[in-house]
Design an enzyme around this catalytic site. Structure first.
Site, PDB file in Angstrom:
ATOM      1  N   GLU A  35       0.925  -1.141   0.094  1.00 48.37           N
ATOM      2  CA  GLU A  35       0.034   0.150   0.190  1.00 48.37           C
ATOM      3  C   GLU A  35       0.901   1.249   0.179  1.00 48.37           C
ATOM      4  O   GLU A  35       0.275   2.282  -0.607  1.00 48.37           O
ATOM      5  CB  GLU A  35      -0.855   0.061   1.154  1.00 48.37           C
ATOM      6  CG  GLU A  35      -2.042  -0.713   0.908  1.00 48.37           C
ATOM      7  CD  GLU A  35      -3.098  -0.508  -0.247  1.00 48.37           C
ATOM      8  OE1 GLU A  35      -3.542   0.743  -0.121  1.00 48.37           O
ATOM      9  OE2 GLU A  35      -3.629  -1.204  -0.794  1.00 48.37           O
ATOM     10  N   HIS A  37       3.715   1.925  -1.676  1.00 50.71           N
ATOM     11  CA  HIS A  37       3.865   2.148  -3.125  1.00 50.71           C
ATOM     12  C   HIS A  37       2.657   2.727  -3.776  1.00 50.71           C
ATOM     13  O   HIS A  37       2.741   3.655  -4.511  1.00 50.71           O
ATOM     14  CB  HIS A  37       4.297   0.785  -3.926  1.00 50.71           C
ATOM     15  CG  HIS A  37       5.417   0.158  -3.641  1.00 50.71           C
ATOM     16  ND1 HIS A  37       5.632  -0.952  -2.679  1.00 50.71           N
ATOM     17  CD2 HIS A  37       6.873   0.607  -3.644  1.00 50.71           C
ATOM     18  CE1 HIS A  37       6.959  -1.221  -2.603  1.00 50.71           C
ATOM     19  NE2 HIS A  37       7.710  -0.424  -2.845  1.00 50.71           N
ATOM     20  N   GLN A  61      22.886  -0.095  -5.525  1.00 48.53           N
ATOM     21  CA  GLN A  61      22.576   0.368  -4.200  1.00 48.53           C
ATOM     22  C   GLN A  61      22.643  -0.628  -2.832  1.00 48.53           C
ATOM     23  O   GLN A  61      22.329  -0.414  -1.800  1.00 48.53           O
ATOM     24  CB  GLN A  61      21.330   1.114  -4.152  1.00 48.53           C
ATOM     25  CG  GLN A  61      20.155   0.308  -4.329  1.00 48.53           C
ATOM     26  CD  GLN A  61      18.683   1.002  -4.397  1.00 48.53           C
ATOM     27  OE1 GLN A  61      18.459   1.843  -5.636  1.00 48.53           O
ATOM     28  NE2 GLN A  61      17.832   1.048  -3.502  1.00 48.53           N
ATOM     29  N   GLN A 148       7.941   8.963   2.709  1.00 46.41           N
ATOM     30  CA  GLN A 148       8.650   9.510   3.682  1.00 46.41           C
ATOM     31  C   GLN A 148       9.532   8.397   4.361  1.00 46.41           C
ATOM     32  O   GLN A 148      10.345   8.487   5.209  1.00 46.41           O
ATOM     33  CB  GLN A 148       7.637  10.209   4.672  1.00 46.41           C
ATOM     34  CG  GLN A 148       8.487  11.052   5.813  1.00 46.41           C
ATOM     35  CD  GLN A 148       7.605  11.344   6.998  1.00 46.41           C
ATOM     36  OE1 GLN A 148       6.432  11.792   6.807  1.00 46.41           O
ATOM     37  NE2 GLN A 148       7.864  10.977   8.142  1.00 46.41           N
ATOM     38  N   GLN A 153      16.865   9.276   1.945  1.00 51.37           N
ATOM     39  CA  GLN A 153      16.747   8.950   0.118  1.00 51.37           C
ATOM     40  C   GLN A 153      15.979  10.111  -0.520  1.00 51.37           C
ATOM     41  O   GLN A 153      16.610  10.692  -1.434  1.00 51.37           O
ATOM     42  CB  GLN A 153      16.132   7.678   0.114  1.00 51.37           C
ATOM     43  CG  GLN A 153      15.757   7.509  -1.494  1.00 51.37           C
ATOM     44  CD  GLN A 153      15.238   6.046  -1.641  1.00 51.37           C
ATOM     45  OE1 GLN A 153      15.755   5.106  -2.151  1.00 51.37           O
ATOM     46  NE2 GLN A 153      14.010   6.012  -1.853  1.00 51.37           N
ATOM     47  N   SER A 186       8.574  -3.929   1.489  1.00 50.13           N
ATOM     48  CA  SER A 186       9.069  -5.053   0.975  1.00 50.13           C
ATOM     49  C   SER A 186       9.565  -6.097   1.766  1.00 50.13           C
ATOM     50  O   SER A 186       9.584  -7.207   1.647  1.00 50.13           O
ATOM     51  CB  SER A 186       9.595  -4.851  -0.357  1.00 50.13           C
ATOM     52  OG  SER A 186       8.812  -3.872  -1.015  1.00 50.13           O
TER      53      SER A 186
HETATM   54  P1  AMP Z   1      11.201   0.668  -3.052  1.00 50.58           P
HETATM   55  O1  AMP Z   1      10.477  -0.192  -3.681  1.00 50.58           O
HETATM   56  O2  AMP Z   1      11.294   0.133  -1.224  1.00 50.58           O
HETATM   57  O3  AMP Z   1      12.573   1.161  -3.193  1.00 50.58           O
HETATM   58  O4  AMP Z   1      10.193   1.963  -2.694  1.00 50.58           O
HETATM   59  C1  AMP Z   1       9.691   2.701  -3.771  1.00 50.58           C
HETATM   60  C2  AMP Z   1       9.123   3.838  -3.057  1.00 50.58           C
HETATM   61  O5  AMP Z   1       7.986   3.606  -2.117  1.00 50.58           O
HETATM   62  C3  AMP Z   1      10.069   4.850  -2.277  1.00 50.58           C
HETATM   63  O6  AMP Z   1      10.048   6.207  -2.654  1.00 50.58           O
HETATM   64  C4  AMP Z   1       9.676   4.504  -0.943  1.00 50.58           C
HETATM   65  O7  AMP Z   1      10.078   5.419   0.280  1.00 50.58           O
HETATM   66  C5  AMP Z   1       8.377   4.406  -1.045  1.00 50.58           C
HETATM   67  N1  AMP Z   1       7.662   3.540   0.113  1.00 50.58           N
HETATM   68  C6  AMP Z   1       8.234   2.175   0.562  1.00 50.58           C
HETATM   69  N2  AMP Z   1       7.569   2.025   1.564  1.00 50.58           N
HETATM   70  C7  AMP Z   1       6.718   3.163   2.091  1.00 50.58           C
HETATM   71  C8  AMP Z   1       5.498   3.055   2.801  1.00 50.58           C
HETATM   72  N3  AMP Z   1       5.499   2.286   3.913  1.00 50.58           N
HETATM   73  N4  AMP Z   1       4.819   4.464   2.987  1.00 50.58           N
HETATM   74  C9  AMP Z   1       5.012   5.189   1.819  1.00 50.58           C
HETATM   75  N5  AMP Z   1       5.971   5.064   0.805  1.00 50.58           N
HETATM   76  C10 AMP Z   1       6.951   3.994   0.892  1.00 50.58           C
END
Ligand code: AMP
Length: 280
Positions: A35, A37, A61, A148, A153, A186
């Protein structure tokens, strides 16, 4: 929804749309959607005409002892979810497409990468800024959405955009949480049921920090040590707990204005991060 593997092809399609005056929203991800994403994607869908999501597990990374190869992936489910959100384009490039043979030049993420997660994950933010720069060059978005949850990042990306005067606005969206407060990630799938139960202590420790800050009988360092003391029985290792200024990511001498309480810790072998912004 169109799934595009070739960065060059996506650039051509998107620049044609931009020429027609379409506002482009972009959400970079590593897939395995939750949720959190989807909240970014919905925000993009509301505010922009053309929504582009990238799915790319970026090898540069991840540190040599980190979880690149076992990072969770489920392309079929991800694409189904994106179609449901009415995403227009999905960029799903290969590692080779993002890092053509002989690509040896990387970006320096600057001073915001010298604190919090930076020293604990050498090279991590260098990989992040490099891939996001490349993704922004491919998509040339008007607005890009970040969570956030990964506040450092997002700040480093804002710093990059400002440093290079890139024409993209970087929006930081709220952290989506499970019912017990744990930030969606994830990586939460790595947790055993016993570890998952202990992980509740993380959001609780941030709420404790918020209460302590509101009382203002303490210093940033004092808050940090109380949060560490609270967390210690529940987690296996604490990388850091820091109370910082959300712009500079530096610890202020006094509890004043808007503060970011950020932490990283291990539960079992899983490294989890979380943060809270507190205004006083
Ligand atoms: P990732 O796939 O983990 O690289 O995340 C992709 C984007 O989703 C990044 O901008 C993360 O900060 C954001 N994101 C990951 N987890 C959350 C969350 N629980 N709530 C809001 N945004 C998130």
């Amino acid at each position: 929804m169109q799934v595009v593997k070739s960065p060059g092809k996506l650039t051509r399609i998107l620049s044609a749309l931009q020429t027609k005056g379409k506002k482009l929203g972009f959400v970079p991800t590593m897939g395995y959607f939750h949720e959190g994403h989807l909240s970014l994607i919905r925000r993009a869908r509301q505010a922009t005409d053309v929504v582009v999501v990238s799915i790319f597990v970026n090898p540069t990374q991840f540190g040599p002892r980190e979880d690149f190869s076992r990072y969770p992936r489920d392309r079929k489910r991800d694409l189904k979810l994106l179609a449901r959100e009415k995403v227009d384009f999905v960029l799903a490039p290969s590692v080779r497409a993002m890092y053509p043979k002989g690509s040896r030049v990387f970006l320096n993420p600057g001073p915001l990468a010298n604190v919090l997660c930076g020293p604990k994950r050498p090279g991590h933010f260098r990989g992040v800024v490099t891939v996001v720069k490349r993704l922004f060059d491919i998509a040339r978005p008007n607005v890009a959405y970040f969570g956030q949850k990964d506040f450092q990042q997002a700040r480093i990306i804002q710093d990059m955009v400002q440093s290079f005067k890139m024409p993209t606005r970087v929006v930081i969206c709220p952290t989506m949480r499970e019912r017990d407060g744990l930030a969606m990630s994830s990586r939460n799938v790595y947790l055993t049921p016993e570890e998952r139960a202990r992980a509740q202590a993380i959001p609780k420790s941030l709420r404790l920090a918020k209460q302590l800050i509101s009382k203002n009988t303490n210093t940033p360092r004092g808050i940090e040590s109380k949060v560490v003391a609270y967390l210690k029985p529940y987690v296996d290792k604490i990388d850091y707990v820091c109370v910082v200024d959300p712009r500079s990511l530096r610890r202020p001498s006094k509890l004043r204005g808007t503060l970011l309480v950020a932490l990283a810790c291990f539960i079992g072998k899983t490294r989890l991060i979380d943060n809270l912004i507190v205004s006083r």
